[in-house]
Design a protein around this motif. Sequence first.
Motif, PDB file in Angstrom:
ATOM      1  N   SER A 137       0.779  -1.183   0.030  1.00 19.04           N
ATOM      2  CA  SER A 137      -0.152  -0.093  -0.255  1.00 19.04           C
ATOM      3  C   SER A 137       0.749   1.186  -0.049  1.00 19.04           C
ATOM      4  CB  SER A 137      -0.835   0.131   1.347  1.00 19.04           C
ATOM      5  OG  SER A 137      -1.562   1.178   1.313  1.00 19.04           O
ATOM      6  N   LYS A 138       0.784   2.062  -0.900  1.00 15.78           N
ATOM      7  CA  LYS A 138       1.497   3.278  -1.012  1.00 15.78           C
ATOM      8  C   LYS A 138       0.266   4.668  -1.069  1.00 15.78           C
ATOM      9  CE  LYS A 138       5.559   1.616  -3.476  1.00 15.78           C
ATOM     10  NZ  LYS A 138       6.449   2.122  -4.479  1.00 15.78           N
ATOM     11  N   GLY A 139       0.674   5.561  -0.334  1.00 17.37           N
ATOM     12  CA  GLY A 139      -0.095   6.757  -0.537  1.00 17.37           C
ATOM     13  C   GLY A 139       0.012   7.821   0.440  1.00 17.37           C
ATOM     14  N   GLY A 140      -0.012   9.098   0.270  1.00 16.75           N
ATOM     15  CA  GLY A 140       0.071  10.227   1.488  1.00 16.75           C
ATOM     16  C   GLY A 140      -1.130  10.062   2.194  1.00 16.75           C
ATOM     17  N   THR A 141      -1.014  10.989   3.156  1.00 15.50           N
ATOM     18  CA  THR A 141      -2.176  11.270   3.934  1.00 15.50           C
ATOM     19  C   THR A 141      -3.272  11.550   3.307  1.00 15.50           C
ATOM     20  OG1 THR A 141      -1.519  13.545   4.412  1.00 15.50           O
ATOM     21  CG2 THR A 141      -0.577  11.993   6.025  1.00 15.50           C
ATOM     22  N   MET A 142      -4.550  11.311   3.785  1.00 15.59           N
ATOM     23  CA  MET A 142      -5.950  11.449   3.181  1.00 15.59           C
ATOM     24  C   MET A 142      -6.689  12.655   3.747  1.00 15.59           C
ATOM     25  SD  MET A 142      -7.202   7.364   3.002  1.00 15.59           S
ATOM     26  CE  MET A 142      -8.413   7.879   1.822  1.00 15.59           C
ATOM     27  N   GLY A 143      -7.495  13.245   2.997  1.00 14.92           N
ATOM     28  CA  GLY A 143      -8.089  14.565   3.496  1.00 14.92           C
ATOM     29  C   GLY A 143      -9.048  13.798   4.332  1.00 14.92           C
ATOM     30  N   LEU A 144      -9.265  14.853   5.222  1.00 11.76           N
ATOM     31  CA  LEU A 144     -10.291  14.495   6.242  1.00 11.76           C
ATOM     32  C   LEU A 144     -11.413  14.252   5.815  1.00 11.76           C
ATOM     33  CD1 LEU A 144     -10.693  14.307   9.608  1.00 11.76           C
ATOM     34  CD2 LEU A 144     -11.123  16.528   9.648  1.00 11.76           C
ATOM     35  N   ASP A 145     -12.020  14.845   4.702  1.00 10.93           N
ATOM     36  CA  ASP A 145     -13.358  14.483   4.020  1.00 10.93           C
ATOM     37  C   ASP A 145     -13.603  13.076   3.609  1.00 10.93           C
ATOM     38  OD1 ASP A 145     -12.185  14.938   1.156  1.00 10.93           O
ATOM     39  OD2 ASP A 145     -11.402  16.427   2.233  1.00 10.93           O
ATOM     40  N   LYS A 146     -12.343  12.511   3.472  1.00 12.46           N
ATOM     41  CA  LYS A 146     -12.581  11.134   2.994  1.00 12.46           C
ATOM     42  C   LYS A 146     -12.858  10.050   4.041  1.00 12.46           C
ATOM     43  CE  LYS A 146     -10.828  11.382  -1.102  1.00 12.46           C
ATOM     44  NZ  LYS A 146     -11.315  10.825  -2.413  1.00 12.46           N
ATOM     45  N   PHE A 147     -12.985  10.732   5.242  1.00 15.31           N
ATOM     46  CA  PHE A 147     -13.662   9.819   6.621  1.00 15.31           C
ATOM     47  C   PHE A 147     -14.852  10.378   6.652  1.00 15.31           C
ATOM     48  CE2 PHE A 147      -8.955  10.033   6.741  1.00 15.31           C
ATOM     49  CZ  PHE A 147      -8.500   8.538   6.909  1.00 15.31           C
ATOM     50  N   ARG A 163      -5.597  22.519   4.172  1.00 13.34           N
ATOM     51  CA  ARG A 163      -6.615  21.512   3.998  1.00 13.34           C
ATOM     52  C   ARG A 163      -6.171  20.143   5.278  1.00 13.34           C
ATOM     53  NH1 ARG A 163      -7.392  16.633  -0.648  1.00 13.34           N
ATOM     54  NH2 ARG A 163      -9.171  15.851   0.232  1.00 13.34           N
ATOM     55  N   LEU A 164      -7.295  20.094   5.983  1.00 17.38           N
ATOM     56  CA  LEU A 164      -7.192  19.118   7.057  1.00 17.38           C
ATOM     57  C   LEU A 164      -6.968  17.717   6.499  1.00 17.38           C
ATOM     58  CD1 LEU A 164      -9.516  20.542   9.777  1.00 17.38           C
ATOM     59  CD2 LEU A 164      -6.976  20.937   9.351  1.00 17.38           C
ATOM     60  N   HIS A 165      -6.225  16.753   7.224  1.00 22.30           N
ATOM     61  CA  HIS A 165      -5.930  15.580   6.705  1.00 22.30           C
ATOM     62  C   HIS A 165      -6.101  14.319   7.851  1.00 22.30           C
ATOM     63  CE1 HIS A 165      -4.077  17.534   3.442  1.00 22.30           C
ATOM     64  NE2 HIS A 165      -4.186  16.585   2.592  1.00 22.30           N
TER      65      HIS A 165
END
Length: 198
Positions: A80-90, A152-154
């Motif tokens: 699994s690769k990827g950066g922090t996710m936007g808080l809107d993804k939760f 943007r919050l993550h």
Amino acid sequence: MSIVIKVDDATLRDIRVKLAEIPEKAPNAISASLNRTVTNISSNLSKEIRKTYTVKARDIKDTITRTRANPKKLSASVQSKGGTMGLDKFKTSALMVTKNKGGVKSVQLNCKPIKAAVKKGRLKTVVNAFAATANGAKIFKRKTKKRLPIERLHGPSVPQMAGNPQVVEVVEREGQAMFDRRIDHEINRILDKLGGSR
């Protein structure tokens, strides 16, 4: 975050003993079993992450790559690769779904204090956060008392969530159990074919 599946020497010797009459078939049995195990791990990784976190399955899937085994390369992996996710993804209260008189749904941004939950549980207020539309609804916070700048919050990244010890423990345990079941199945399948060809 990466889970690598390999076959140790002891397991390899045991498989060759069981396939003593046709040892050249051992790599085929192992690679087929590893590839079934990789599929199992990918599925379980998403399932176990979503038991703890409020992230969606499709957002997890987008970060996962699988490396398959073959008879000449007896190892496989799930990464699994990827950066922090936007808080809107939760799970958040950033969007409000309302219905008009015709029963048609409409989506509006929430102008009240934003609440969010990265992990399963109650939504908690995110101080000074607000929702805005920027290629979809996103959650921001002002860096000062002025209107600008904003950030943007993550929440965490998928690799970070996948690295949760509870997630890793279950995924590795069930992955090993899957491999053990599949290798027995593959060996029996090969032996059945051998018996039928005599």
